[in-house]
Write a protein that holds these residues in place. Structure first.
Motif, PDB file in Angstrom:
ATOM      1  N   ASN A   1       0.812  -1.215   0.000  1.00  0.00           N
ATOM      2  CA  ASN A   1       0.000   0.000   0.000  1.00  0.00           C
ATOM      3  C   ASN A   1       0.850   1.272   0.000  1.00  0.00           C
ATOM      4  N   ASP A   2       2.115   1.161   0.432  1.00  0.00           N
ATOM      5  CA  ASP A   2       2.992   2.334   0.405  1.00  0.00           C
ATOM      6  C   ASP A   2       3.214   2.833  -1.027  1.00  0.00           C
ATOM      7  N   LEU A   3       3.205   1.909  -1.991  1.00  0.00           N
ATOM      8  CA  LEU A   3       3.368   2.328  -3.384  1.00  0.00           C
ATOM      9  C   LEU A   3       2.243   3.258  -3.793  1.00  0.00           C
ATOM     10  N   LEU A   4       1.043   2.952  -3.334  1.00  0.00           N
ATOM     11  CA  LEU A   4      -0.124   3.767  -3.654  1.00  0.00           C
ATOM     12  C   LEU A   4      -0.177   5.021  -2.791  1.00  0.00           C
ATOM     13  N   ASP A   5       0.021   4.853  -1.497  1.00  0.00           N
ATOM     14  CA  ASP A   5      -0.130   5.971  -0.568  1.00  0.00           C
ATOM     15  C   ASP A   5       0.888   7.075  -0.824  1.00  0.00           C
ATOM     16  N   PHE A   6       2.089   6.692  -1.260  1.00  0.00           N
ATOM     17  CA  PHE A   6       3.152   7.679  -1.451  1.00  0.00           C
ATOM     18  C   PHE A   6       3.490   7.899  -2.930  1.00  0.00           C
ATOM     19  N   ASN A   7       2.696   7.311  -3.820  1.00  0.00           N
ATOM     20  CA  ASN A   7       2.853   7.519  -5.260  1.00  0.00           C
ATOM     21  C   ASN A   7       4.287   7.220  -5.710  1.00  0.00           C
ATOM     22  N   LEU A   8       4.702   5.967  -5.516  1.00  0.00           N
ATOM     23  CA  LEU A   8       6.059   5.554  -5.822  1.00  0.00           C
ATOM     24  C   LEU A   8       6.088   4.697  -7.087  1.00  0.00           C
ATOM     25  N   GLN A   9       7.218   4.745  -7.788  1.00  0.00           N
ATOM     26  CA  GLN A   9       7.387   4.009  -9.041  1.00  0.00           C
ATOM     27  C   GLN A   9       8.415   2.889  -8.826  1.00  0.00           C
ATOM     28  N   PRO A  10       7.968   1.662  -8.639  1.00  0.00           N
ATOM     29  CA  PRO A  10       8.928   0.574  -8.405  1.00  0.00           C
ATOM     30  C   PRO A  10       9.538   0.044  -9.695  1.00  0.00           C
ATOM     31  N   VAL A  11      10.798  -0.379  -9.597  1.00  0.00           N
ATOM     32  CA  VAL A  11      11.427  -1.160 -10.651  1.00  0.00           C
ATOM     33  C   VAL A  11      11.040  -2.623 -10.420  1.00  0.00           C
ATOM     34  N   ILE A  12      10.463  -3.248 -11.436  1.00  0.00           N
ATOM     35  CA  ILE A  12      10.012  -4.636 -11.335  1.00  0.00           C
ATOM     36  C   ILE A  12      11.072  -5.530 -11.973  1.00  0.00           C
ATOM     37  N   HIS A  13      11.659  -6.388 -11.146  1.00  0.00           N
ATOM     38  CA  HIS A  13      12.788  -7.199 -11.616  1.00  0.00           C
ATOM     39  C   HIS A  13      12.582  -8.691 -11.420  1.00  0.00           C
ATOM     40  N   SER A  14      11.495  -9.088 -10.716  1.00  0.00           N
ATOM     41  CA  SER A  14      11.285 -10.500 -10.401  1.00  0.00           C
ATOM     42  C   SER A  14       9.813 -10.863 -10.563  1.00  0.00           C
ATOM     43  N   SER A  15       9.563 -12.128 -10.908  1.00  0.00           N
ATOM     44  CA  SER A  15       8.189 -12.558 -11.168  1.00  0.00           C
ATOM     45  C   SER A  15       7.318 -12.473  -9.929  1.00  0.00           C
TER      46      SER A  15
ATOM     47  N   ILE B   1       5.419  -9.261  -9.745  1.00  0.00           N
ATOM     48  CA  ILE B   1       4.242  -9.212 -10.616  1.00  0.00           C
ATOM     49  C   ILE B   1       3.075  -9.933  -9.945  1.00  0.00           C
ATOM     50  N   ASP B   2       3.375 -11.042  -9.276  1.00  0.00           N
ATOM     51  CA  ASP B   2       2.328 -11.754  -8.550  1.00  0.00           C
ATOM     52  C   ASP B   2       1.675 -10.833  -7.512  1.00  0.00           C
ATOM     53  N   VAL B   3       2.492 -10.067  -6.801  1.00  0.00           N
ATOM     54  CA  VAL B   3       1.955  -9.162  -5.782  1.00  0.00           C
ATOM     55  C   VAL B   3       1.114  -8.068  -6.428  1.00  0.00           C
ATOM     56  N   LEU B   4       1.595  -7.493  -7.515  1.00  0.00           N
ATOM     57  CA  LEU B   4       0.843  -6.425  -8.187  1.00  0.00           C
ATOM     58  C   LEU B   4      -0.503  -6.934  -8.689  1.00  0.00           C
ATOM     59  N   ASN B   5      -0.572  -8.193  -9.031  1.00  0.00           N
ATOM     60  CA  ASN B   5      -1.839  -8.769  -9.505  1.00  0.00           C
ATOM     61  C   ASN B   5      -2.892  -8.859  -8.406  1.00  0.00           C
ATOM     62  N   THR B   6      -2.473  -8.687  -7.150  1.00  0.00           N
ATOM     63  CA  THR B   6      -3.433  -8.741  -6.041  1.00  0.00           C
ATOM     64  C   THR B   6      -4.067  -7.389  -5.753  1.00  0.00           C
ATOM     65  N   ILE B   7      -3.558  -6.313  -6.374  1.00  0.00           N
ATOM     66  CA  ILE B   7      -4.075  -4.971  -6.097  1.00  0.00           C
ATOM     67  C   ILE B   7      -5.343  -4.750  -6.922  1.00  0.00           C
ATOM     68  N   PRO B   8      -6.448  -4.416  -6.279  1.00  0.00           N
ATOM     69  CA  PRO B   8      -7.714  -4.311  -7.009  1.00  0.00           C
ATOM     70  C   PRO B   8      -7.883  -3.009  -7.777  1.00  0.00           C
TER      71      PRO B   8
ATOM     72  N   ASN C   1       4.696  -8.936 -20.692  1.00  0.00           N
ATOM     73  CA  ASN C   1       3.270  -9.001 -21.035  1.00  0.00           C
ATOM     74  C   ASN C   1       2.421  -9.314 -19.809  1.00  0.00           C
ATOM     75  N   ARG C   2       2.953 -10.141 -18.917  1.00  0.00           N
ATOM     76  CA  ARG C   2       2.222 -10.445 -17.691  1.00  0.00           C
ATOM     77  C   ARG C   2       2.095  -9.199 -16.815  1.00  0.00           C
ATOM     78  N   LEU C   3       3.177  -8.421 -16.753  1.00  0.00           N
ATOM     79  CA  LEU C   3       3.129  -7.167 -16.002  1.00  0.00           C
ATOM     80  C   LEU C   3       2.135  -6.199 -16.627  1.00  0.00           C
ATOM     81  N   ALA C   4       2.132  -6.144 -17.947  1.00  0.00           N
ATOM     82  CA  ALA C   4       1.223  -5.232 -18.648  1.00  0.00           C
ATOM     83  C   ALA C   4      -0.247  -5.596 -18.426  1.00  0.00           C
ATOM     84  N   SER C   5      -0.510  -6.842 -18.069  1.00  0.00           N
ATOM     85  CA  SER C   5      -1.889  -7.267 -17.856  1.00  0.00           C
ATOM     86  C   SER C   5      -2.399  -6.962 -16.445  1.00  0.00           C
ATOM     87  N   CYS C   6      -1.496  -6.500 -15.552  1.00  0.00           N
ATOM     88  CA  CYS C   6      -1.921  -6.155 -14.190  1.00  0.00           C
ATOM     89  C   CYS C   6      -2.815  -4.916 -14.227  1.00  0.00           C
ATOM     90  N   LYS C   7      -3.979  -5.022 -13.628  1.00  0.00           N
ATOM     91  CA  LYS C   7      -4.910  -3.892 -13.628  1.00  0.00           C
ATOM     92  C   LYS C   7      -4.335  -2.681 -12.900  1.00  0.00           C
TER      93      LYS C   7
END
Length: 357
Positions: free
Chosen positions: A89-103, A106-113, A143-149
């Motif tokens: 939630n810190d990514l959302l609350d503080f408007n942060l841009q993470p570097v995604i380097h591991s699968s 992406i699994d975690v990002l897929n849990t964000i509604p 492509n999997r990352l791009a499919s995260c809502k």
């Protein structure tokens, strides 16, 4: 009042920013302020550059939160992404841009509604082999990352050089070619691979965004200083004692140094408690009253001894410079075998930061 001081010249940092803007006029600029802005004070440097650079780069979520708390509102990139036990939630609350380097990220990002909330950077491993997706998996993971809502489109692409400081190496050109090959194969947005070494030596690597780390502070990523950069930091203290010293006498713990002649020693309020390396080699120079004198004996927690010479005129209270404009940290790095990166970032909070213009 602190005796060991990290004096930071704001004008030098601003000069270096303008130098890189002129060197890469078509690029956006990330100011990397991780590790307490390489010892220069993260909050102070970020506040100085707020509105003058396009974004800031940090290593940890905790660093980014501090920047938000001191009023930084622009983009902040998490260069190591988020970690397994970070609060997503810190990514959302503080408007942060993470570097995604591991699968797993992406699994975690897929849990964000929530939809289209997070700007991300996809890291491709072009040869550093530390973080990032391997080529054989990169397109599928992209492509999997791009499919995260939760992820905003299009996605930025990033990588990192392993040998940009080795000017004769073919590795950097190989990495640039690999990066460009991948970037052509996906629908990406901003592209970034050049940090300080790439900026100064590899113009084909500048792409959309340049990431200025150690060079922002006027320190070269190479073994020698770069003439166009202005070093921002002066690490200094002062003499607290001046003592006669006879031939054949030793000084300091372990009696590792013995004088070959009568001389005068100076005791300086600086030590490994301030972040100056304990295992610094004897004869490492410091600057006192415009001349270089050697460190003798072991560096202790709070004090360092220097050989002033038999006929010196130095006195307690005189300034002692460990590195700065007149004694570049690159020179100390070369003498000691330590990197300038390590020398700058190991400074402790006891060495107080003071800003000057």
């Amino acid at each position: 009042m602190s005796i060991a001081v990290v004096e930071v010249n704001r004008k030098s940092i601003l000069h270096n920013v303008e130098f890189f803007k002129q060197k890469s006029p078509n690029c956006t600029l990330m100011a990397v302020v991780k590790a307490n802005a390489y010892g220069h004070g993260m909050e102070g440097v970020a506040q100085l550059l707020d509105g003058k650079v396009d974004c800031f780069g940090v290593a940890r979520v905790s660093e980014a939160i501090v920047l938000r708390q001191v009023g930084i509102r622009g983009p902040i990139v998490l260069l190591e992404g988020f970690f397994p036990h970070d609060d997503i939630n810190d990514l959302l609350d503080f408007n942060l841009q993470p570097v995604i380097h591991s699968s797993w990220q992406i699994d975690v990002l897929n849990t964000i509604p929530f939809a289209n909330e997070i700007t991300v950077w996809f890291k491709i491993d072009t040869g550093m082999h530390r973080l990032g997706f391997h080529f054989d998996e990169a397109i599928n993971e992209f492509n999997r990352l791009a499919s995260c809502k939760a992820v905003r489109q299009p996605i930025n692409i990033i990588s990192h050089f392993s040998s940009a400081d080795e000017l004769g190496s073919s590795q950097t050109n190989t990495q640039i070619a690999r990066f460009n090959e991948f970037a052509r194969s996906v629908n990406g947005c901003q592209q970034s691979i050049a940090a300080s070494g790439g900026l100064l030596a590899w113009p084909d690597s500048h792409l959309d965004m340049i990431r200025v780390g150690i060079a922002l502070y006027g320190v070269s990523p190479f073994s020698d200083a770069v003439a166009d950069l202005q070093p921002a930091m002066t690490l200094k203290s002062e003499l607290i004692a001046v003592r006669k010293h006879e031939k054949g006498q030793s000084v300091g713990y372990g009696q590792t140094w013995t004088s070959e002649s009568d001389t005068v020693l100076g005791v300086v309020a600086m030590g490994y408690g301030d972040g100056y390396p304990r295992d610094i080699p004897e004869n490492t120079p410091v600057s006192i009253n415009g001349r270089l004198v050697p460190i003798v004996g072991r560096v202790s927690m709070d004090m360092i001894v220097v050989n002033l010479g038999q006929h010196c005129q130095d006195k307690p209270g005189d300034e002692v410079i460990f590195w700065g404009k007149e004694l570049p940290v690159e020179q100390i790095a070369k003498h000691t075998g330590m990197s300038a990166y390590e020398l700058l970032t190991r400074l402790t909070s006891r060495a107080k930061i003071r800003y000057k213009d």
